[in-house]
Design a protein around this motif. Structure first.
Motif, short mmCIF file in Angstrom:
data_model
loop_
_atom_site.label_atom_id
_atom_site.label_comp_id
_atom_site.label_asym_id
_atom_site.label_seq_id
_atom_site.Cartn_x
_atom_site.Cartn_y
_atom_site.Cartn_z
N MET A 16 -53.31 24.09 69.86
CA MET A 16 -52.45 22.97 69.44
C MET A 16 -51.87 22.20 70.62
N GLY A 17 -52.38 22.46 71.81
CA GLY A 17 -51.91 21.74 72.99
C GLY A 17 -51.31 22.68 74.03
N VAL A 18 -50.76 22.10 75.07
CA VAL A 18 -50.15 22.88 76.15
C VAL A 18 -48.73 23.25 75.73
N LYS A 19 -48.42 24.53 75.80
CA LYS A 19 -47.11 25.05 75.41
C LYS A 19 -46.64 26.07 76.45
N PRO A 20 -45.32 26.27 76.55
CA PRO A 20 -44.83 27.33 77.45
C PRO A 20 -45.34 28.70 77.00
N GLY A 21 -45.48 29.60 77.93
CA GLY A 21 -45.96 30.94 77.63
C GLY A 21 -45.14 31.64 76.56
N ALA A 22 -43.83 31.45 76.55
CA ALA A 22 -42.98 32.08 75.54
C ALA A 22 -43.34 31.58 74.15
N VAL A 23 -43.67 30.31 74.03
CA VAL A 23 -44.10 29.75 72.74
C VAL A 23 -45.45 30.35 72.35
N ALA A 24 -46.35 30.45 73.32
CA ALA A 24 -47.66 31.04 73.05
C ALA A 24 -47.52 32.47 72.54
N ALA A 25 -46.63 33.23 73.15
CA ALA A 25 -46.41 34.61 72.71
C ALA A 25 -45.94 34.64 71.26
N ALA A 26 -45.03 33.75 70.89
CA ALA A 26 -44.53 33.69 69.52
C ALA A 26 -45.64 33.27 68.55
N VAL A 27 -46.44 32.28 68.95
CA VAL A 27 -47.54 31.80 68.11
C VAL A 27 -48.52 32.94 67.84
N TYR A 28 -48.93 33.64 68.89
CA TYR A 28 -49.90 34.70 68.71
C TYR A 28 -49.32 35.91 67.98
N THR A 29 -48.05 36.19 68.17
CA THR A 29 -47.41 37.27 67.42
C THR A 29 -47.39 36.92 65.94
N ASN A 30 -47.04 35.67 65.63
CA ASN A 30 -47.04 35.22 64.24
C ASN A 30 -48.44 35.33 63.64
N GLU A 31 -49.45 34.88 64.37
CA GLU A 31 -50.83 34.95 63.88
C GLU A 31 -51.24 36.40 63.61
N LEU A 32 -50.91 37.28 64.54
CA LEU A 32 -51.26 38.69 64.38
C LEU A 32 -50.61 39.27 63.12
N ILE A 33 -49.33 38.99 62.95
CA ILE A 33 -48.61 39.54 61.79
C ILE A 33 -49.14 38.94 60.49
N LEU A 34 -49.32 37.63 60.45
CA LEU A 34 -49.79 37.00 59.21
C LEU A 34 -51.17 37.49 58.80
N HIS A 35 -52.09 37.55 59.75
CA HIS A 35 -53.45 37.96 59.38
C HIS A 35 -53.54 39.46 59.11
N THR A 36 -52.68 40.24 59.75
CA THR A 36 -52.60 41.66 59.40
C THR A 36 -52.07 41.79 57.98
N TRP A 37 -51.05 40.97 57.65
CA TRP A 37 -50.50 40.98 56.28
C TRP A 37 -51.60 40.60 55.28
N ASP A 38 -52.38 39.55 55.61
CA ASP A 38 -53.48 39.13 54.72
C ASP A 38 -54.43 40.29 54.42
N LEU A 39 -54.89 40.95 55.49
CA LEU A 39 -55.84 42.06 55.33
C LEU A 39 -55.20 43.24 54.61
N ALA A 40 -53.97 43.55 54.97
CA ALA A 40 -53.29 44.68 54.33
C ALA A 40 -53.08 44.41 52.84
N THR A 41 -52.67 43.21 52.51
CA THR A 41 -52.45 42.86 51.10
C THR A 41 -53.76 42.94 50.32
N ALA A 42 -54.83 42.45 50.91
CA ALA A 42 -56.13 42.47 50.24
C ALA A 42 -56.64 43.89 50.01
N THR A 43 -56.18 44.83 50.83
CA THR A 43 -56.65 46.21 50.71
C THR A 43 -55.57 47.15 50.16
N GLY A 44 -54.50 46.57 49.63
CA GLY A 44 -53.46 47.37 48.99
C GLY A 44 -52.57 48.16 49.94
#
Length: 100
Positions: A16-44
């Motif tokens: 999404m463009g150039v961002k400070p490292g702290a923002v990148a860490a938050a973005v990737y943490t959010n992505e990790l949690i959301l997609h883990t939630w997606d997979l976990a929910t799909a598998t009960g």
């Protein structure tokens, strides 16, 4: 890598463009949690997360990801209403357009 203050303060190129490292860490943490939630929910499953981390992430995501103008450049569904006292994970996934 994310524990290095130099990385957190450096500008990094993200999809999404150039961002400070702290923002990148938050973005990737959010992505990790959301997609883990997606997979976990799909598998009960329901993963356990650090509640303090989730509380901080909810606040960051609510500031960074607008509730309006979803779709297109903002690839999330509409915010799903949940009670203000819902668990942080539920608030996070609901803000991201998922139904907890």
């Amino acid at each position: 890598v994310w524990a290095d203050p130099e990385v957190l303060g450096r500008d990094l190129r993200l999809p999404m463009g150039v961002k400070p490292g702290a923002v990148a860490a938050a973005v990737y943490t959010n992505e990790l949690i959301l997609h883990t939630w997606d997979l976990a929910t799909a598998t009960g499953q329901r993963p356990e997360w650090d509640s303090g981390l989730l509380e901080r992430l909810v606040e960051v995501v609510r500031r960074a990801l607008p509730a309006e103008a979803r779709g297109g450049r903002i690839p999330y569904g509409e915010v799903v209403p949940v009670p203000a006292d819902a668990p942080a994970l539920d608030r996070l996934v609901a803000w991201s357009g998922r139904r907890p």
